[in-house]
Design a protein around this motif. Sequence first.
Motif, PDB file in Angstrom:
ATOM      1  N   GLY A 121       0.802  -1.214   0.000  1.00 38.78           N
ATOM      2  CA  GLY A 121       0.000   0.000   0.000  1.00 38.78           C
ATOM      3  C   GLY A 121       0.836   1.266   0.000  1.00 38.78           C
ATOM      4  O   GLY A 121       0.554   2.217  -0.749  1.00 38.78           O
ATOM      5  N   SER A 122       1.879   1.274   0.817  1.00 43.82           N
ATOM      6  CA  SER A 122       2.716   2.476   0.912  1.00 43.82           C
ATOM      7  C   SER A 122       3.307   2.839  -0.447  1.00 43.82           C
ATOM      8  O   SER A 122       3.427   4.021  -0.788  1.00 43.82           O
ATOM      9  N   ASP A 234      -7.840   6.648  -1.075  1.00 44.65           N
ATOM     10  CA  ASP A 234      -7.042   5.494  -0.650  1.00 44.65           C
ATOM     11  C   ASP A 234      -8.010   4.391  -0.233  1.00 44.65           C
ATOM     12  O   ASP A 234      -8.577   4.427   0.865  1.00 44.65           O
ATOM     13  N   GLN A 237      -7.625  -0.491   1.875  1.00 44.52           N
ATOM     14  CA  GLN A 237      -8.321  -1.377   2.808  1.00 44.52           C
ATOM     15  C   GLN A 237      -9.815  -1.514   2.470  1.00 44.52           C
ATOM     16  O   GLN A 237     -10.398  -2.587   2.590  1.00 44.52           O
ATOM     17  N   LYS A 263      -3.647  -4.619  -0.525  1.00 44.76           N
ATOM     18  CA  LYS A 263      -4.050  -5.736   0.350  1.00 44.76           C
ATOM     19  C   LYS A 263      -4.547  -6.961  -0.424  1.00 44.76           C
ATOM     20  O   LYS A 263      -3.717  -7.785  -0.792  1.00 44.76           O
TER      21      LYS A 263
HETATM   22  C1  LIG Z   1      -5.877   2.680   3.859  1.00 43.90           C
HETATM   23  C2  LIG Z   1      -4.465   2.184   3.874  1.00 43.90           C
HETATM   24  N1  LIG Z   1      -3.558   2.783   3.101  1.00 43.90           N
HETATM   25  C3  LIG Z   1      -2.278   2.369   3.074  1.00 43.90           C
HETATM   26  C4  LIG Z   1      -1.851   1.316   3.852  1.00 43.90           C
HETATM   27  C5  LIG Z   1      -0.422   0.886   3.825  1.00 43.90           C
HETATM   28  O1  LIG Z   1      -0.329  -0.360   3.219  1.00 43.90           O
HETATM   29  P1  LIG Z   1       0.942  -1.292   3.450  1.00 43.90           P
HETATM   30  O2  LIG Z   1       0.963  -1.661   4.896  1.00 43.90           O
HETATM   31  O3  LIG Z   1       0.686  -2.458   2.541  1.00 43.90           O
HETATM   32  O4  LIG Z   1       2.138  -0.498   3.030  1.00 43.90           O
HETATM   33  C6  LIG Z   1      -2.776   0.659   4.673  1.00 43.90           C
HETATM   34  C7  LIG Z   1      -2.358  -0.459   5.532  1.00 43.90           C
HETATM   35  O5  LIG Z   1      -3.018  -0.861   6.438  1.00 43.90           O
HETATM   36  C8  LIG Z   1      -4.110   1.105   4.685  1.00 43.90           C
HETATM   37  O6  LIG Z   1      -5.041   0.518   5.471  1.00 43.90           O
END
Ligand SMILES: Cc1ncc(COP(=O)(O)O)c(C=O)c1O
Length: 427
Positions: A121-122, A234, A237, A263
């Motif tokens: 996600g990041s 975003d 999730q 995810k």
């Molecule tokens: C809404 C949202 N954005 C971004 C992220 C970051 O994802 P990642 O942990 O795969 O980098 C998350 C992780 O929980 C998330 O819930």
Amino acid sequence: MPHPDGSSAVSAREAFSQARRHLPPSLAVAGKLIGRGAVEESAEGCRVVLSDGRVALDFGSYAVTLLGHRHPEVVAAVRGQLDRLPTASRSLLNPVATAAAAELVDYLGGGLRRVYFGLNGSDAVEAVVKLARMATGRTRIVAVEGGYHGKSLGALALTHHHRYRAGLDDLLTGVVHVPADDADAVRRATDDGAVAAVLFEPVQGENGVRPLDVDVLRRWCADAHAHGAMVIADEIQSGLRRCGERSVALAAGLPVDAILLGKPLGGGVLPLSAAICAEHLYAPLIKDPLVHTSTFAGHPLACAALPAALAAVEDLAHRGEHIARQMAERLARVRERWPRLVTDVRGRGLLWGLDLANPHLAGQLILDLAHAGLLVSPCMSRPETLRLLPPLIAQDTELAEAFEVVEAALARLPVDTVGKGRSTDGR
Ligand SMILES: Cc1ncc(COP(=O)(O)O)c(C=O)c1O
């Protein structure tokens, strides 16, 4: 010691010792408590098999296992790709990645036409923020109080919780966080023409499962666009039918410039994320594709999983509606029965938050549930909230089993820690 099946899995005892020595030691402590000395060994569907032979229902996995574990069609697609071309040359065009991009664009209705693939996600957050800044020539980003967008430095700048930002503030610049219920906040923040993008989760997951008000979001979109800023949803999730819709923002008719998914995008088998963008936001990559790259972006194994994952999610969409209704009804009953222990329940679709009277109780309940055979997830930014994330494949019997475990565990919780004047069973 190799296993008889040829794998190199180690004993639980060895795994805890390795975690203590080589990983953050508290992971070993937490894992040992949750697993009561056992580690996870295999999984299928809703169930995870532990090294001591016990089996747990998985309603957690931080929202990754929307299709449960090892969904057969996803596994078959990945296996086929593994035997053909598991990694990309990155010199030749990879048709598995192009097909995945086309599928994804189609899946979201075709209005957003350009895709950037990441691994988590990041990655997707970092990419889209960078693109918004480059496309607009502006530097400021507006995010939302309570929002969670990851922990790599760029993404962390948008994540609100102080626990994850402590000591790093000098690196987390250029972001303004606005209150989720302030309809006028984006107008004020974008007034001076310096904002590149407004980014929000339509349903805040790690902040205890809080759906944002769609009318507020609609106003934010209008104000952002009126002042030349992009709008990014975003849905890492909440998207992909976790909250019922393919995209919560698009289903609400919000005119966003990008949707972020992650995810379960790799079918719960492989890591994959994506930023699905409008042409004008993606412009910097059209001009120069090398301004944002990463070695494994668009990995063939993960991209092979994507079409199978989307097809499976759509096949199960009707099931999701049924599970969502069951969750809402059953959780309302839980709230009614234990009003002092369970102070609130919120959620949509297959994403639910259960507020306990204090973080200690939430921690204890998570542990208790695991011991009784139900895995759930905590919330990163709300230690008092426990997240229930049933997969789309959950059968009624499995839902019933999960709620039996939840109710029995609530009945065992020590209500005396809630406060004075409480009856011993929490009523
Ligand atoms: C809404 C949202 N954005 C971004 C992220 C970051 O994802 P990642 O942990 O795969 O980098 C998350 C992780 O929980 C998330 O819930």
